[in-house]
Design a protein around this motif. Structure first.
Motif, PDB file in Angstrom:
ATOM      1  N   ARG A 128       0.789  -1.050  -0.016  1.00 21.21           N
ATOM      2  CA  ARG A 128      -0.061   0.191   0.094  1.00 21.21           C
ATOM      3  C   ARG A 128       0.737   1.114  -0.011  1.00 21.21           C
ATOM      4  NH1 ARG A 128      -3.340  -3.145   3.869  1.00 21.21           N
ATOM      5  NH2 ARG A 128      -5.329  -3.720   2.784  1.00 21.21           N
ATOM      6  N   ARG A 129       0.231   2.528  -0.586  1.00 19.89           N
ATOM      7  CA  ARG A 129       1.108   3.379  -0.423  1.00 19.89           C
ATOM      8  C   ARG A 129       0.058   4.709   0.182  1.00 19.89           C
ATOM      9  NH1 ARG A 129       1.665   6.290  -6.643  1.00 19.89           N
ATOM     10  NH2 ARG A 129      -0.443   6.271  -7.130  1.00 19.89           N
ATOM     11  N   GLY A 130       0.731   5.600   0.888  1.00 17.83           N
ATOM     12  CA  GLY A 130      -0.121   6.571   1.444  1.00 17.83           C
ATOM     13  C   GLY A 130      -0.572   7.626   0.606  1.00 17.83           C
ATOM     14  N   VAL A 131      -1.767   8.033   0.831  1.00 15.46           N
ATOM     15  CA  VAL A 131      -2.388   9.143   0.271  1.00 15.46           C
ATOM     16  C   VAL A 131      -2.570  10.510   1.102  1.00 15.46           C
ATOM     17  CG1 VAL A 131      -4.319   9.876  -1.487  1.00 15.46           C
ATOM     18  CG2 VAL A 131      -3.738   7.636  -1.307  1.00 15.46           C
ATOM     19  N   VAL A 132      -2.257  11.595   0.547  1.00 23.49           N
ATOM     20  CA  VAL A 132      -2.179  12.896   1.416  1.00 23.49           C
ATOM     21  C   VAL A 132      -2.683  14.045   0.560  1.00 23.49           C
ATOM     22  CG1 VAL A 132       0.074  11.985   2.710  1.00 23.49           C
ATOM     23  CG2 VAL A 132       0.195  13.552   0.672  1.00 23.49           C
ATOM     24  N   VAL A 133      -2.910  14.891   1.723  1.00 24.68           N
ATOM     25  CA  VAL A 133      -3.505  16.411   0.867  1.00 24.68           C
ATOM     26  C   VAL A 133      -2.456  17.147   1.510  1.00 24.68           C
ATOM     27  CG1 VAL A 133      -5.395  16.676   3.106  1.00 24.68           C
ATOM     28  CG2 VAL A 133      -5.388  18.005   0.788  1.00 24.68           C
ATOM     29  N   MET A 134      -2.095  18.097   0.875  1.00 20.85           N
ATOM     30  CA  MET A 134      -1.056  19.094   1.089  1.00 20.85           C
ATOM     31  C   MET A 134      -1.772  20.461   0.756  1.00 20.85           C
ATOM     32  SD  MET A 134       2.274  17.246  -0.411  1.00 20.85           S
ATOM     33  CE  MET A 134       1.436  16.665  -1.984  1.00 20.85           C
ATOM     34  N   ARG A 135      -1.261  21.538   1.548  1.00 20.31           N
ATOM     35  CA  ARG A 135      -1.674  23.108   1.408  1.00 20.31           C
ATOM     36  C   ARG A 135      -0.396  23.753   1.640  1.00 20.31           C
ATOM     37  NH1 ARG A 135      -4.759  23.564   6.855  1.00 20.31           N
ATOM     38  NH2 ARG A 135      -3.712  21.717   7.403  1.00 20.31           N
ATOM     39  N   ALA A 136      -0.514  24.885   0.864  1.00 23.85           N
ATOM     40  CA  ALA A 136       0.487  25.743   0.869  1.00 23.85           C
ATOM     41  C   ALA A 136       0.812  26.662   2.220  1.00 23.85           C
ATOM     42  CB  ALA A 136       0.338  26.754  -0.460  1.00 23.85           C
ATOM     43  N   SER A 137      -0.521  26.964   2.918  1.00 20.94           N
ATOM     44  CA  SER A 137      -0.307  27.642   4.132  1.00 20.94           C
ATOM     45  C   SER A 137      -1.709  27.209   4.747  1.00 20.94           C
ATOM     46  CB  SER A 137       0.020  29.174   3.653  1.00 20.94           C
ATOM     47  OG  SER A 137      -1.602  29.587   3.232  1.00 20.94           O
ATOM     48  N   THR A 138      -1.505  27.622   5.860  1.00 21.88           N
ATOM     49  CA  THR A 138      -2.978  27.506   7.004  1.00 21.88           C
ATOM     50  C   THR A 138      -3.937  28.922   6.852  1.00 21.88           C
ATOM     51  OG1 THR A 138      -1.722  28.054   8.947  1.00 21.88           O
ATOM     52  CG2 THR A 138      -2.093  25.815   8.475  1.00 21.88           C
ATOM     53  N   SER A 139      -3.110  29.793   6.194  1.00 21.14           N
ATOM     54  CA  SER A 139      -3.899  31.094   6.068  1.00 21.14           C
ATOM     55  C   SER A 139      -5.135  30.822   5.116  1.00 21.14           C
ATOM     56  CB  SER A 139      -3.024  32.133   6.066  1.00 21.14           C
ATOM     57  OG  SER A 139      -2.429  32.140   4.809  1.00 21.14           O
ATOM     58  N   ASN A 140      -5.034  30.148   4.067  1.00 22.53           N
ATOM     59  CA  ASN A 140      -5.961  30.125   3.104  1.00 22.53           C
ATOM     60  C   ASN A 140      -7.217  29.418   3.624  1.00 22.53           C
ATOM     61  OD1 ASN A 140      -7.601  29.290   0.760  1.00 22.53           O
ATOM     62  ND2 ASN A 140      -5.770  29.652  -0.473  1.00 22.53           N
ATOM     63  N   SER A 141      -8.344  30.239   3.833  1.00 20.59           N
ATOM     64  CA  SER A 141      -9.288  29.317   4.480  1.00 20.59           C
ATOM     65  C   SER A 141     -10.213  28.247   3.511  1.00 20.59           C
ATOM     66  CB  SER A 141     -10.634  30.545   4.915  1.00 20.59           C
ATOM     67  OG  SER A 141     -10.683  31.288   3.946  1.00 20.59           O
ATOM     68  N   LEU A 142     -10.091  28.730   2.296  1.00 23.15           N
ATOM     69  CA  LEU A 142     -10.703  27.814   1.433  1.00 23.15           C
ATOM     70  C   LEU A 142     -10.013  26.386   1.312  1.00 23.15           C
ATOM     71  CD1 LEU A 142     -11.881  30.085  -1.777  1.00 23.15           C
ATOM     72  CD2 LEU A 142     -13.375  29.052  -0.097  1.00 23.15           C
ATOM     73  N   ALA A 143      -8.669  26.448   0.995  1.00 24.01           N
ATOM     74  CA  ALA A 143      -7.914  25.371   1.152  1.00 24.01           C
ATOM     75  C   ALA A 143      -8.081  24.430   2.534  1.00 24.01           C
ATOM     76  CB  ALA A 143      -6.409  25.579   0.910  1.00 24.01           C
ATOM     77  N   THR A 144      -8.171  25.324   3.634  1.00 23.36           N
ATOM     78  CA  THR A 144      -8.249  24.373   4.836  1.00 23.36           C
ATOM     79  C   THR A 144      -9.607  23.844   4.804  1.00 23.36           C
ATOM     80  OG1 THR A 144      -6.785  26.176   6.001  1.00 23.36           O
ATOM     81  CG2 THR A 144      -8.156  24.799   7.237  1.00 23.36           C
ATOM     82  N   THR A 145     -10.577  24.499   4.564  1.00 15.97           N
ATOM     83  CA  THR A 145     -11.897  23.991   4.525  1.00 15.97           C
ATOM     84  C   THR A 145     -11.942  22.695   3.824  1.00 15.97           C
ATOM     85  OG1 THR A 145     -13.062  26.289   5.179  1.00 15.97           O
ATOM     86  CG2 THR A 145     -14.270  24.432   4.238  1.00 15.97           C
ATOM     87  N   PHE A 146     -11.327  22.920   2.459  1.00 13.97           N
ATOM     88  CA  PHE A 146     -11.596  21.730   1.629  1.00 13.97           C
ATOM     89  C   PHE A 146     -10.757  20.553   1.921  1.00 13.97           C
ATOM     90  CE2 PHE A 146     -11.150  19.423  -2.325  1.00 13.97           C
ATOM     91  CZ  PHE A 146     -12.384  19.460  -3.000  1.00 13.97           C
ATOM     92  N   ALA A 147      -9.468  21.005   2.634  1.00 12.35           N
ATOM     93  CA  ALA A 147      -8.745  19.994   3.030  1.00 12.35           C
ATOM     94  C   ALA A 147      -9.288  18.873   4.240  1.00 12.35           C
ATOM     95  CB  ALA A 147      -7.529  20.452   3.542  1.00 12.35           C
ATOM     96  N   ASP A 148      -9.860  19.983   4.989  1.00 12.80           N
ATOM     97  CA  ASP A 148     -10.667  19.298   6.400  1.00 12.80           C
ATOM     98  C   ASP A 148     -11.931  18.424   5.894  1.00 12.80           C
ATOM     99  OD1 ASP A 148      -9.010  20.426   8.082  1.00 12.80           O
ATOM    100  OD2 ASP A 148     -10.629  22.231   8.664  1.00 12.80           O
ATOM    101  N   ASP A 149     -12.511  18.659   4.748  1.00 14.96           N
ATOM    102  CA  ASP A 149     -13.655  18.057   4.167  1.00 14.96           C
ATOM    103  C   ASP A 149     -12.996  16.525   3.536  1.00 14.96           C
ATOM    104  OD1 ASP A 149     -15.584  19.676   4.839  1.00 14.96           O
ATOM    105  OD2 ASP A 149     -15.967  20.399   2.641  1.00 14.96           O
TER     106      ASP A 149
END
Length: 296
Positions: free
Chosen positions: A262-283
């Motif tokens: 198996r291999r791991g699947v991850v989600v990466m963000r450029a920063s935590t200040s981007n609320s849209l990216a953070t919300t989508f990553a949380d989903d």
């Protein structure tokens, strides 16, 4: 430089005709409003309002400035409103980079919900074959979010979604069709459908082969894991692909590796200040990929 507050005071004075009512409409004191008007007059070098026996009279210069000020104030209010909407995840643009095999598998279920719950958000999606390249896009600010296998280097803002199984694909008449599982060592000497140089999966499989001291025999190379599975099913050789690359009814023979890989699947963000990216990553994290790694 004239402030928006000073312009707001002038517009209120034009609309209400008196310092008392203008100050009340802005919920400030009369001296505070008079101070703003005086600062504006110093900036302009001319009077914008004059006191008369009947109260305050806005001058021609004041009326002209107030007319233009309404445009600036409307734009400022609109900018604040958009900022609030973006902060709340209701508006904006989200730029996503995704491993090409995982778009339908990982992204689509969450994107489907976002169409209704975040209808004001525009999605820009690009697909890639290498997680390290997606990290470069994140670092350079060209995307906000990346989904795929774990990159070779660590990333500061990274969440694990789960693991996906990696399997062997062969043609229906291949000897592997009689096996329940295939050892990686069994791939030695088999014509192998491999991946192009620079493809993240090519490097990962080569590393796996080195661990098992297996020398692969590439007979054809492709960029796409989906194409690799189709070529193997057509008898061009055998291949190793993640299950996310397989269609619902995969052609050919699909067998697990023994032991399981198996291999791991991850989600990466450029920063935590981007609320849209953070919300989508949380989903994405809440949904995970449990159950999706089963072999068809």
């Amino acid at each position: 430089m004239t402030t928006l507050r000073a312009l707001e005071c002038l517009v209120a004075l034009v609309d209400h005709g008196s310092v008392t009512r203008a100050a009340a409409s802005l919920r400030i004191s009369q001296p505070a409003l008079s101070h703003q008007i005086a600062a504006l007059e110093r900036e302009l070098g001319t009077a914008v309002a004059e006191r008369t026996g009947r109260g305050v009279q806005v001058t021609a210069a004041g009326l002209a400035v107030a007319e233009e000020a309404r445009v600036s104030l409307a734009a400022a209010h609109r900018a604040v409103r958009i900022g609030l909407q973006i902060a709340a995840g209701a508006k904006g643009t989200l730029r996503i980079a995704c491993a090409e095999t995982m778009t339908a598998w990982v992204l689509v279920p969450v994107l489907r919900r976002w169409r209704s719950s975040h209808s004001g958000v525009a999605i820009e999606l690009s697909e890639h074959a290498n997680s390290d390249q997606m990290v470069e896009l994140l670092s350079s600010g060209r995307v906000d979010l990346a989904i795929g296998p774990r990159p070779s280097g660590t990333h500061e803002y990274l969440d694990v979604l789960g693991e996906e199984e990696v399997v062997v694909v062969a043609s229906p008449g291949h000897a592997f069709s009689k096996e329940l599982a295939v050892r990686f060592e069994d791939l030695s000497g088999e014509p192998f459908v491999h991946f192009t140089v620079g493809n993240g999966l090519a490097e990962w499989i080569d590393g796996l082969a080195a661990q098992h001291e297996v020398v692969l025999d590439p007979v054809v190379r492709t960029r796409s894991p989906r194409t690799a599975a189709q070529l193997a099913a057509a008898g061009m050789g055998v291949t190793v692909v993640p299950v996310s690359a397989l269609p619902y009814r995969p052609p050919g023979v699909v067998r697990r590796l023994d032991p399981l890989v198996r291999r791991g699947v991850v989600v990466m963000r450029a920063s935590t200040s981007n609320s849209l990216a953070t919300t989508f990553a949380d989903d994405l994290v809440r949904r995970g990929i449990s159950g999706a790694e089963a072999v068809p």
